[in-house]
Motif scaffolding. Sequence first.
Motif, PDB file in Angstrom:
ATOM      1  N   ILE A  37      90.563 -48.882  39.019  1.00  0.00           N
ATOM      2  CA  ILE A  37      90.735 -50.039  38.142  1.00  0.00           C
ATOM      3  C   ILE A  37      90.640 -49.535  36.710  1.00  0.00           C
ATOM      4  O   ILE A  37      89.581 -49.078  36.283  1.00  0.00           O
ATOM      5  CB  ILE A  37      89.660 -51.112  38.419  1.00  0.00           C
ATOM      6  CG1 ILE A  37      89.764 -51.585  39.872  1.00  0.00           C
ATOM      7  CG2 ILE A  37      89.793 -52.273  37.440  1.00  0.00           C
ATOM      8  CD1 ILE A  37      88.670 -52.523  40.299  1.00  0.00           C
ATOM      9  N   GLU A  38      91.746 -49.621  35.980  1.00  0.00           N
ATOM     10  CA  GLU A  38      91.777 -49.037  34.643  1.00  0.00           C
ATOM     11  C   GLU A  38      92.646 -49.835  33.682  1.00  0.00           C
ATOM     12  O   GLU A  38      93.590 -50.499  34.087  1.00  0.00           O
ATOM     13  CB  GLU A  38      92.331 -47.599  34.693  1.00  0.00           C
ATOM     14  CG  GLU A  38      91.442 -46.624  35.414  1.00  0.00           C
ATOM     15  CD  GLU A  38      90.102 -46.384  34.748  1.00  0.00           C
ATOM     16  OE1 GLU A  38      89.995 -46.491  33.512  1.00  0.00           O
ATOM     17  OE2 GLU A  38      89.139 -46.090  35.477  1.00  0.00           O
ATOM     18  N   GLN A  39      92.315 -49.711  32.401  1.00  0.00           N
ATOM     19  CA  GLN A  39      93.135 -50.246  31.323  1.00  0.00           C
ATOM     20  C   GLN A  39      94.025 -49.106  30.842  1.00  0.00           C
ATOM     21  O   GLN A  39      93.536 -48.053  30.450  1.00  0.00           O
ATOM     22  CB  GLN A  39      92.247 -50.741  30.174  1.00  0.00           C
ATOM     23  CG  GLN A  39      93.003 -51.179  28.939  1.00  0.00           C
ATOM     24  CD  GLN A  39      93.807 -52.452  29.173  1.00  0.00           C
ATOM     25  OE1 GLN A  39      93.303 -53.405  29.730  1.00  0.00           O
ATOM     26  NE2 GLN A  39      95.047 -52.454  28.746  1.00  0.00           N
ATOM     27  N   PHE A  40      95.324 -49.294  30.905  1.00  0.00           N
ATOM     28  CA  PHE A  40      96.254 -48.274  30.449  1.00  0.00           C
ATOM     29  C   PHE A  40      96.586 -48.516  28.983  1.00  0.00           C
ATOM     30  O   PHE A  40      96.523 -49.643  28.500  1.00  0.00           O
ATOM     31  CB  PHE A  40      97.538 -48.308  31.283  1.00  0.00           C
ATOM     32  CG  PHE A  40      97.442 -47.550  32.576  1.00  0.00           C
ATOM     33  CD1 PHE A  40      98.509 -46.809  33.035  1.00  0.00           C
ATOM     34  CD2 PHE A  40      96.288 -47.567  33.343  1.00  0.00           C
ATOM     35  CE1 PHE A  40      98.430 -46.107  34.226  1.00  0.00           C
ATOM     36  CE2 PHE A  40      96.191 -46.872  34.528  1.00  0.00           C
ATOM     37  CZ  PHE A  40      97.265 -46.140  34.972  1.00  0.00           C
ATOM     38  N   GLY A 107      99.450 -58.512  27.890  1.00  0.00           N
ATOM     39  CA  GLY A 107     100.409 -57.830  28.758  1.00  0.00           C
ATOM     40  C   GLY A 107     100.333 -58.333  30.183  1.00  0.00           C
ATOM     41  O   GLY A 107     100.359 -59.537  30.416  1.00  0.00           O
ATOM     42  N   VAL A 108     100.223 -57.378  31.127  1.00  0.00           N
ATOM     43  CA  VAL A 108     100.142 -57.742  32.543  1.00  0.00           C
ATOM     44  C   VAL A 108      99.105 -56.889  33.252  1.00  0.00           C
ATOM     45  O   VAL A 108      98.759 -55.800  32.812  1.00  0.00           O
ATOM     46  CB  VAL A 108     101.512 -57.582  33.265  1.00  0.00           C
ATOM     47  CG1 VAL A 108     102.536 -58.555  32.722  1.00  0.00           C
ATOM     48  CG2 VAL A 108     102.020 -56.153  33.190  1.00  0.00           C
ATOM     49  N   ARG A 109      98.616 -57.417  34.376  1.00  0.00           N
ATOM     50  CA  ARG A 109      97.712 -56.690  35.263  1.00  0.00           C
ATOM     51  C   ARG A 109      98.415 -56.556  36.596  1.00  0.00           C
ATOM     52  O   ARG A 109      98.950 -57.522  37.141  1.00  0.00           O
ATOM     53  CB  ARG A 109      96.395 -57.444  35.432  1.00  0.00           C
ATOM     54  CG  ARG A 109      95.390 -56.704  36.326  1.00  0.00           C
ATOM     55  CD  ARG A 109      94.061 -57.430  36.417  1.00  0.00           C
ATOM     56  NE  ARG A 109      93.448 -57.565  35.098  1.00  0.00           N
ATOM     57  CZ  ARG A 109      93.213 -58.730  34.489  1.00  0.00           C
ATOM     58  NH1 ARG A 109      93.531 -59.870  35.069  1.00  0.00           N
ATOM     59  NH2 ARG A 109      92.665 -58.769  33.300  1.00  0.00           N
ATOM     60  N   ILE A 110      98.408 -55.337  37.138  1.00  0.00           N
ATOM     61  CA  ILE A 110      99.053 -55.028  38.411  1.00  0.00           C
ATOM     62  C   ILE A 110      97.951 -54.777  39.427  1.00  0.00           C
ATOM     63  O   ILE A 110      97.060 -53.954  39.192  1.00  0.00           O
ATOM     64  CB  ILE A 110      99.943 -53.778  38.264  1.00  0.00           C
ATOM     65  CG1 ILE A 110     101.086 -54.072  37.287  1.00  0.00           C
ATOM     66  CG2 ILE A 110     100.495 -53.310  39.577  1.00  0.00           C
ATOM     67  CD1 ILE A 110     101.091 -53.211  36.091  1.00  0.00           C
ATOM     68  N   LYS A 111      97.997 -55.489  40.575  1.00  0.00           N
ATOM     69  CA  LYS A 111      96.962 -55.335  41.595  1.00  0.00           C
ATOM     70  C   LYS A 111      97.592 -54.951  42.926  1.00  0.00           C
ATOM     71  O   LYS A 111      98.608 -55.525  43.321  1.00  0.00           O
ATOM     72  CB  LYS A 111      96.189 -56.644  41.779  1.00  0.00           C
ATOM     73  CG  LYS A 111      95.338 -57.038  40.599  1.00  0.00           C
ATOM     74  CD  LYS A 111      94.587 -58.309  40.913  1.00  0.00           C
ATOM     75  CE  LYS A 111      93.642 -58.704  39.797  1.00  0.00           C
ATOM     76  NZ  LYS A 111      92.904 -59.935  40.120  1.00  0.00           N
ATOM     77  N   GLY A 112      96.964 -54.001  43.591  1.00  0.00           N
ATOM     78  CA  GLY A 112      97.444 -53.579  44.895  1.00  0.00           C
ATOM     79  C   GLY A 112      96.462 -52.651  45.554  1.00  0.00           C
ATOM     80  O   GLY A 112      95.258 -52.695  45.283  1.00  0.00           O
ATOM     81  N   SER A 154      91.919 -46.804  52.382  1.00  0.00           N
ATOM     82  CA  SER A 154      92.564 -47.434  51.230  1.00  0.00           C
ATOM     83  C   SER A 154      91.537 -47.722  50.151  1.00  0.00           C
ATOM     84  O   SER A 154      90.342 -47.802  50.426  1.00  0.00           O
ATOM     85  CB  SER A 154      93.221 -48.755  51.626  1.00  0.00           C
ATOM     86  OG  SER A 154      94.255 -48.547  52.536  1.00  0.00           O
ATOM     87  N   THR A 155      92.021 -47.912  48.927  1.00  0.00           N
ATOM     88  CA  THR A 155      91.178 -48.342  47.817  1.00  0.00           C
ATOM     89  C   THR A 155      91.988 -49.282  46.936  1.00  0.00           C
ATOM     90  O   THR A 155      93.213 -49.164  46.865  1.00  0.00           O
ATOM     91  CB  THR A 155      90.647 -47.142  47.003  1.00  0.00           C
ATOM     92  OG1 THR A 155      89.597 -47.574  46.145  1.00  0.00           O
ATOM     93  CG2 THR A 155      91.731 -46.481  46.176  1.00  0.00           C
ATOM     94  N   PRO A 156      91.315 -50.226  46.268  1.00  0.00           N
ATOM     95  CA  PRO A 156      92.047 -51.119  45.371  1.00  0.00           C
ATOM     96  C   PRO A 156      92.635 -50.356  44.187  1.00  0.00           C
ATOM     97  O   PRO A 156      92.060 -49.392  43.692  1.00  0.00           O
ATOM     98  CB  PRO A 156      90.974 -52.095  44.886  1.00  0.00           C
ATOM     99  CG  PRO A 156      89.874 -52.006  45.874  1.00  0.00           C
ATOM    100  CD  PRO A 156      89.903 -50.609  46.406  1.00  0.00           C
ATOM    101  N   LEU A 157      93.789 -50.823  43.742  1.00  0.00           N
ATOM    102  CA  LEU A 157      94.447 -50.301  42.549  1.00  0.00           C
ATOM    103  C   LEU A 157      94.667 -51.487  41.621  1.00  0.00           C
ATOM    104  O   LEU A 157      95.268 -52.485  42.019  1.00  0.00           O
ATOM    105  CB  LEU A 157      95.790 -49.656  42.905  1.00  0.00           C
ATOM    106  CG  LEU A 157      96.622 -49.119  41.742  1.00  0.00           C
ATOM    107  CD1 LEU A 157      95.918 -47.921  41.096  1.00  0.00           C
ATOM    108  CD2 LEU A 157      98.010 -48.722  42.211  1.00  0.00           C
ATOM    109  N   GLU A 158      94.136 -51.390  40.405  1.00  0.00           N
ATOM    110  CA  GLU A 158      94.300 -52.469  39.432  1.00  0.00           C
ATOM    111  C   GLU A 158      94.543 -51.840  38.065  1.00  0.00           C
ATOM    112  O   GLU A 158      93.662 -51.191  37.512  1.00  0.00           O
ATOM    113  CB  GLU A 158      93.060 -53.354  39.414  1.00  0.00           C
ATOM    114  CG  GLU A 158      93.200 -54.569  38.534  1.00  0.00           C
ATOM    115  CD  GLU A 158      91.983 -55.480  38.609  1.00  0.00           C
ATOM    116  OE1 GLU A 158      91.541 -55.931  37.542  1.00  0.00           O
ATOM    117  OE2 GLU A 158      91.494 -55.730  39.732  1.00  0.00           O
ATOM    118  N   LEU A 159      95.751 -52.021  37.556  1.00  0.00           N
ATOM    119  CA  LEU A 159      96.153 -51.410  36.298  1.00  0.00           C
ATOM    120  C   LEU A 159      96.511 -52.506  35.307  1.00  0.00           C
ATOM    121  O   LEU A 159      97.338 -53.366  35.606  1.00  0.00           O
ATOM    122  CB  LEU A 159      97.366 -50.500  36.517  1.00  0.00           C
ATOM    123  CG  LEU A 159      97.287 -49.512  37.691  1.00  0.00           C
ATOM    124  CD1 LEU A 159      98.601 -48.784  37.861  1.00  0.00           C
ATOM    125  CD2 LEU A 159      96.136 -48.549  37.505  1.00  0.00           C
TER     126      LEU A 159
END
Length: 194
Positions: A37-40, A107-112, A154-159
């Motif tokens: 989970i990170e801020q790009f 902006g946007v947040r991408i979750k997967g 698996s692990t969550p991905l949040e960008l």
Amino acid sequence: MHNDAPPIPFWAIGLLGAIFLIGISIFMQQSRSAALIEQFARQPTPALPLPALPQLEVQNLAPDVQAAARAIWQQIATGNRSQPIDPVASSQRVRVEIDVIEPTADGVRIKGTVTNLTTADLLVPISAFELRDSTGESYRSPSSTMASLPPGGSTPLELSVPLPEGRGLLLITHLPPDPPIEQRLLIDVRGARP
């Protein structure tokens, strides 16, 4: 008074100890597997060995993809969540599945999720992910977060990315020695006719 209860056999004590140690090992492995989970932020665009970037402008796409791209941006513009154009991408070792794109203040947040497809542990650093918009801008995380995924884990991905409204967005996952994999998340609809 004499106690008639039989003593606990040594093998039972050993078995309980082994179960306890296995439980600690599993807990430690799960706690090491951090969510990604990170801020790009905008970064200089690296020279990855990519073929030509996929089409991120709406004009030259099939009519059904154009309609989907417009619907996604309409959902986001009204403050709602939406699904990406290409929700799943895989290499031989990893699968990246994006479930939702949601608007944020800037902006946007991408979750997967990111899933290990191998039969061995797999380290997945946040630096394996890059976002590029339709103008060629690159967005990366300055963090060194890393997830350790067990086989099939698996692990969550949040960008989160400060993406200007209407721009296309491409997620590139580069986990050497595999070649980079690409996912079109958003298509650039600026200036496009409805």
